[in-house]
Design a protein around this motif. Structure first.
Motif, PDB file in Angstrom:
ATOM      1  N   LEU A  16       0.818  -1.210   0.000  1.00 24.13           N
ATOM      2  CA  LEU A  16       0.000   0.000   0.000  1.00 24.13           C
ATOM      3  C   LEU A  16       0.850   1.258   0.000  1.00 24.13           C
ATOM      4  O   LEU A  16       0.659   2.160  -0.833  1.00 24.13           O
ATOM      5  N   SER A  17       1.798   1.350   0.929  1.00 25.11           N
ATOM      6  CA  SER A  17       2.644   2.548   1.000  1.00 25.11           C
ATOM      7  C   SER A  17       3.547   2.653  -0.216  1.00 25.11           C
ATOM      8  O   SER A  17       3.745   3.738  -0.778  1.00 25.11           O
ATOM      9  N   THR A  18       4.081   1.517  -0.662  1.00 23.70           N
ATOM     10  CA  THR A  18       4.922   1.535  -1.871  1.00 23.70           C
ATOM     11  C   THR A  18       4.098   1.910  -3.097  1.00 23.70           C
ATOM     12  O   THR A  18       4.536   2.692  -3.947  1.00 23.70           O
ATOM     13  N   GLY A  19       2.893   1.366  -3.199  1.00 23.83           N
ATOM     14  CA  GLY A  19       2.029   1.680  -4.343  1.00 23.83           C
ATOM     15  C   GLY A  19       1.661   3.142  -4.402  1.00 23.83           C
ATOM     16  O   GLY A  19       1.650   3.751  -5.488  1.00 23.83           O
ATOM     17  N   LEU A  20       1.371   3.751  -3.238  1.00 26.26           N
ATOM     18  CA  LEU A  20       1.047   5.178  -3.207  1.00 26.26           C
ATOM     19  C   LEU A  20       2.230   6.011  -3.673  1.00 26.26           C
ATOM     20  O   LEU A  20       2.067   6.950  -4.468  1.00 26.26           O
ATOM     21  N   SER A  21       3.421   5.671  -3.210  1.00 23.72           N
ATOM     22  CA  SER A  21       4.620   6.406  -3.627  1.00 23.72           C
ATOM     23  C   SER A  21       4.843   6.278  -5.127  1.00 23.72           C
ATOM     24  O   SER A  21       5.177   7.255  -5.812  1.00 23.72           O
ATOM     25  N   LEU A  22       4.659   5.062  -5.659  1.00 26.77           N
ATOM     26  CA  LEU A  22       4.843   4.845  -7.103  1.00 26.77           C
ATOM     27  C   LEU A  22       3.834   5.638  -7.923  1.00 26.77           C
ATOM     28  O   LEU A  22       4.188   6.230  -8.957  1.00 26.77           O
ATOM     29  N   VAL A  23       2.578   5.656  -7.494  1.00 25.19           N
ATOM     30  CA  VAL A  23       1.539   6.381  -8.238  1.00 25.19           C
ATOM     31  C   VAL A  23       1.836   7.877  -8.269  1.00 25.19           C
ATOM     32  O   VAL A  23       1.751   8.527  -9.334  1.00 25.19           O
ATOM     33  N   LEU A  24       2.212   8.444  -7.128  1.00 27.76           N
ATOM     34  CA  LEU A  24       2.525   9.875  -7.074  1.00 27.76           C
ATOM     35  C   LEU A  24       3.731  10.209  -7.955  1.00 27.76           C
ATOM     36  O   LEU A  24       3.714  11.191  -8.706  1.00 27.76           O
ATOM     37  N   LEU A  25       4.776   9.388  -7.856  1.00 29.57           N
ATOM     38  CA  LEU A  25       5.962   9.621  -8.693  1.00 29.57           C
ATOM     39  C   LEU A  25       5.615   9.507 -10.175  1.00 29.57           C
ATOM     40  O   LEU A  25       6.040  10.336 -10.988  1.00 29.57           O
ATOM     41  N   ALA A  26       4.860   8.473 -10.524  1.00 32.01           N
ATOM     42  CA  ALA A  26       4.508   8.253 -11.932  1.00 32.01           C
ATOM     43  C   ALA A  26       3.683   9.408 -12.493  1.00 32.01           C
ATOM     44  O   ALA A  26       3.893   9.838 -13.636  1.00 32.01           O
ATOM     45  N   LEU A  27       2.740   9.922 -11.702  1.00 32.81           N
ATOM     46  CA  LEU A  27       1.912  11.041 -12.166  1.00 32.81           C
ATOM     47  C   LEU A  27       2.768  12.278 -12.404  1.00 32.81           C
ATOM     48  O   LEU A  27       2.619  12.962 -13.429  1.00 32.81           O
ATOM     49  N   GLY A  28       3.656  12.587 -11.453  1.00 32.98           N
ATOM     50  CA  GLY A  28       4.509  13.767 -11.613  1.00 32.98           C
ATOM     51  C   GLY A  28       5.450  13.640 -12.795  1.00 32.98           C
ATOM     52  O   GLY A  28       5.548  14.534 -13.640  1.00 32.98           O
ATOM     53  N   VAL A  29       6.149  12.507 -12.877  1.00 38.45           N
ATOM     54  CA  VAL A  29       7.093  12.282 -13.983  1.00 38.45           C
ATOM     55  C   VAL A  29       6.353  12.229 -15.318  1.00 38.45           C
ATOM     56  O   VAL A  29       6.795  12.820 -16.320  1.00 38.45           O
ATOM     57  N   GLY A  30       5.214  11.535 -15.353  1.00 36.43           N
ATOM     58  CA  GLY A  30       4.462  11.417 -16.604  1.00 36.43           C
ATOM     59  C   GLY A  30       3.967  12.754 -17.115  1.00 36.43           C
ATOM     60  O   GLY A  30       4.033  13.030 -18.318  1.00 36.43           O
ATOM     61  N   LEU A  31       3.488  13.609 -16.218  1.00 38.73           N
ATOM     62  CA  LEU A  31       2.986  14.921 -16.630  1.00 38.73           C
ATOM     63  C   LEU A  31       4.110  15.800 -17.176  1.00 38.73           C
ATOM     64  O   LEU A  31       3.956  16.436 -18.228  1.00 38.73           O
ATOM     65  N   ILE A  32       5.243  15.815 -16.479  1.00 34.17           N
ATOM     66  CA  ILE A  32       6.374  16.624 -16.957  1.00 34.17           C
ATOM     67  C   ILE A  32       6.885  16.096 -18.295  1.00 34.17           C
ATOM     68  O   ILE A  32       7.159  16.863 -19.232  1.00 34.17           O
ATOM     69  N   SER A  33       7.021  14.779 -18.431  1.00 35.68           N
ATOM     70  CA  SER A  33       7.489  14.188 -19.683  1.00 35.68           C
ATOM     71  C   SER A  33       6.533  14.498 -20.831  1.00 35.68           C
ATOM     72  O   SER A  33       6.959  14.821 -21.951  1.00 35.68           O
ATOM     73  N   LEU A  34       5.234  14.420 -20.550  1.00 33.84           N
ATOM     74  CA  LEU A  34       4.239  14.715 -21.581  1.00 33.84           C
ATOM     75  C   LEU A  34       4.337  16.172 -22.033  1.00 33.84           C
ATOM     76  O   LEU A  34       4.299  16.467 -23.240  1.00 33.84           O
ATOM     77  N   ILE A  35       4.488  17.090 -21.079  1.00 28.82           N
ATOM     78  CA  ILE A  35       4.619  18.514 -21.413  1.00 28.82           C
ATOM     79  C   ILE A  35       5.869  18.750 -22.258  1.00 28.82           C
ATOM     80  O   ILE A  35       5.841  19.492 -23.252  1.00 28.82           O
ATOM     81  N   LEU A  36       6.973  18.122 -21.891  1.00 26.97           N
ATOM     82  CA  LEU A  36       8.226  18.285 -22.640  1.00 26.97           C
ATOM     83  C   LEU A  36       8.074  17.813 -24.079  1.00 26.97           C
ATOM     84  O   LEU A  36       8.530  18.479 -25.016  1.00 26.97           O
ATOM     85  N   HIS A  37       7.431  16.666 -24.263  1.00 27.79           N
ATOM     86  CA  HIS A  37       7.272  16.123 -25.621  1.00 27.79           C
ATOM     87  C   HIS A  37       6.325  16.976 -26.457  1.00 27.79           C
ATOM     88  O   HIS A  37       6.596  17.232 -27.647  1.00 27.79           O
ATOM     89  N   ILE A  38       5.206  17.409 -25.871  1.00 32.96           N
ATOM     90  CA  ILE A  38       4.256  18.233 -26.625  1.00 32.96           C
ATOM     91  C   ILE A  38       4.905  19.543 -27.042  1.00 32.96           C
ATOM     92  O   ILE A  38       4.785  19.980 -28.196  1.00 32.96           O
ATOM     93  N   ASP A  39       5.605  20.189 -26.114  1.00 36.07           N
ATOM     94  CA  ASP A  39       6.277  21.445 -26.422  1.00 36.07           C
ATOM     95  C   ASP A  39       7.316  21.253 -27.520  1.00 36.07           C
ATOM     96  O   ASP A  39       7.419  22.062 -28.450  1.00 36.07           O
ATOM     97  N   ARG A  40       8.068  20.170 -27.431  1.00 38.55           N
ATOM     98  CA  ARG A  40       9.104  19.893 -28.443  1.00 38.55           C
ATOM     99  C   ARG A  40       8.487  19.631 -29.811  1.00 38.55           C
ATOM    100  O   ARG A  40       8.941  20.152 -30.833  1.00 38.55           O
ATOM    101  N   HIS A  41       7.424  18.827 -29.846  1.00 40.21           N
ATOM    102  CA  HIS A  41       6.778  18.516 -31.121  1.00 40.21           C
ATOM    103  C   HIS A  41       6.167  19.764 -31.754  1.00 40.21           C
ATOM    104  O   HIS A  41       6.311  19.995 -32.970  1.00 40.21           O
ATOM    105  N   LEU A  42       5.467  20.565 -30.958  1.00 40.21           N
ATOM    106  CA  LEU A  42       4.813  21.756 -31.497  1.00 40.21           C
ATOM    107  C   LEU A  42       5.833  22.745 -32.036  1.00 40.21           C
ATOM    108  O   LEU A  42       5.671  23.301 -33.132  1.00 40.21           O
ATOM    109  N   GLN A  43       6.899  22.987 -31.276  1.00 41.57           N
ATOM    110  CA  GLN A  43       7.916  23.935 -31.740  1.00 41.57           C
ATOM    111  C   GLN A  43       8.601  23.417 -32.994  1.00 41.57           C
ATOM    112  O   GLN A  43       8.881  24.187 -33.917  1.00 41.57           O
ATOM    113  N   SER A  44       8.870  22.122 -33.043  1.00 47.78           N
ATOM    114  CA  SER A  44       9.510  21.542 -34.229  1.00 47.78           C
ATOM    115  C   SER A  44       8.616  21.668 -35.458  1.00 47.78           C
ATOM    116  O   SER A  44       9.066  22.060 -36.539  1.00 47.78           O
TER     117      SER A  44
END
Length: 438
Positions: A16-44
């Motif tokens: 439970l505690s490990t799963g909560l930590s993984l979900v929070l990390l994944a959401l933060g990393v996934g959102l930042i990665s998604l923003i980086l890719h969208i910004d890169r694709h649009l500018q390109s």
């Protein structure tokens, strides 16, 4: 004794505690990665499509709308401008070249664009097969158009009025595919290119047919402007009279000076053109001048506020996940004091116990990072599908980027810091007291 396997078992033992930590990390990393890719694709995409274009001239209205419609072909045009007026501007000594664009028709939502052969040269287009258009109603199609419609060289099709499906089909006026461009990643991949005369001929004939329909309707007695009803004999007499005057009743050929285009893409000879021409066009003509670089800079500045805000939220989520990892390790450590002391008595060194705690923090951080990348790629697929269905644009490249490497380092540092305090407690463990308390 395998410390690495022991670290994994310790992580799994607290799902439970490990799963909560993984979900929070994944959401933060996934959102930042998604923003980086969208910004890169649009500018390109945008930088690729505005190359060689310093200014766009079109009907007055929104400058950004003019840029989006004329350069990126993802908005409706602001209107039409006189070809003669655009050609007069094109002769200015500060202009290197001007490429006319005329559109308003489509085939299966792909735009049919009337232009000259300088337009594909602007994007260094190469032919995959066939040749460029040479006469009216010949077309050369982009790679995406060929892929989605299945059209080949020699095929014919009917265009429809408007830039979306459901428009009036121009019957009996077939376009012929003479060539297919290679894929370039530019806007031309999504277009059907033809000569300006094709667009004019289609709409001239359409106007003539509309006029014919009106004339046929007038064969029935209708009240005139004065309330009189003309008989068929009187109408025939008027028709003959028109012929006697040497004028065809159905002659709808548009004079050259009245020809219209939708926009013109302009390249300056020198930076002086950037200084003088936009103001001159906007103040002294019926046309509007818009600068792609300036308008896109404003657009990206507005987008930048949104992306920065989302990135800050994502970093906060990652920090919260780091705190969650710390709490998980710290509480777990309090329950494992006896276990740690026992490991020491069996020969485990302080360094090995420290390594086990740090490995747990880093493993959770790395697993959250990998899961976040997976979420970002799923997000890219969804956004790519939506963009392709609405605007015919898609994100084809989802390979890792350098910024994701920095994100991995930040994530691992957070995992390391989350394990630091629990590791210090392990280092200071009192063997005799811990065993005695158990």
């Amino acid at each position: 004794m395998n410390i690495f396997i022991l670290s994994i078992k310790n992580i799994i033992s607290k799902p439970l505690s490990t799963g909560l930590s993984l979900v929070l990390l994944a959401l933060g990393v996934g959102l930042i990665s998604l923003i980086l890719h969208i910004d890169r694709h649009l500018q390109s995409q945008m930088n690729n499509n505005i190359r060689g274009i310093d200014m766009v001239v079109g009907a007055k209205g929104s400058p950004l709308q003019l840029i989006l419609s004329a350069v990126f072909q993802i908005d409706v045009p602001t209107g039409n401008i006189k070809l003669s007026e655009a050609n007069t501007l094109k002769k200015n000594r500060l202009i290197k070249y001007g490429i006319p664009l005329s559109y308003g028709d489509s085939y299966e939502t792909f735009r049919i664009v009337g232009t000259n052969q300088e337009y594909p040269e602007l994007y260094s287009m190469q032919l995959a097969e066939g040749s460029l258009w040479t006469k009216s109603l010949d077309v050369t199609i982009g790679a995406t158009v060929a892929e989605k419609t299945g059209m080949k060289v020699g095929d014919t099709f009917l265009g429809s009025h408007g830039l979306s499906e459901g428009g009036h089909v121009h019957e009996d006026q077939f376009y012929t595919v003479t060539g297919i461009f290679q894929s370039s990643g530019s806007v031309i991949d999504q277009l059907i290119l033809t000569g300006l005369e094709s667009v004019w001929d289609i709409h001239d004939d359409h106007s003539s047919h509309a006029a014919d329909d009106n004339d046929h309707e007038s064969d029935n007695p209708e009240p005139s402007a004065t309330g009189e009803i003309k008989t068929s004999q009187e109408d025939d007499h008027d028709h003959d009279h028109d012929h006697e005057d040497g004028h065809e009743h159905h002659d709808h050929v548009v004079p050259e000076e009245d020809r219209e285009i939708t926009a013109m893409l302009i390249k300056f000879r020198s930076p002086m053109g950037m200084v003088q021409l936009p103001r001159m066009v906007n103040e002294n003509t019926n046309m509007q001048a818009a600068l792609p670089n300036y308008e896109l800079l404003k657009l990206f500045s507005l987008m930048g506020i949104a992306t920065t805000t989302l990135s800050m939220v994502a970093f906060v989520v990652i920090l919260v996940s780091g705190i969650s990892v710390f709490i998980s390790l710290y509480l777990s450590l309090k329950d494992r004091i006896y276990e740690m002391a026992l490991l020491r008595t069996y020969g485990a060194s302080r360094q090995q116990l420290l390594g086990m705690i740090f490995q747990e923090g880093l493993l959770i951080a790395f697993s959250g990072f990998v899961l976040g990348l997976l979420l970002s790629r799923i997000g890219l697929l969804v956004i790519s599908y939506l963009l392709e269905s609405d605007y015919r644009y898609g994100f084809t490249d989802s390979m890792p980027i350098i910024e994701e490497g920095y994100l991995l380092i930040i994530t691992l540092v957070i995992g390391f810091l989350a394990a630091l305090i629990p590791a210090i407690h392990v280092f200071k463990i009192n063997l005799s007291k811990s065993l005695a308390d158990a």
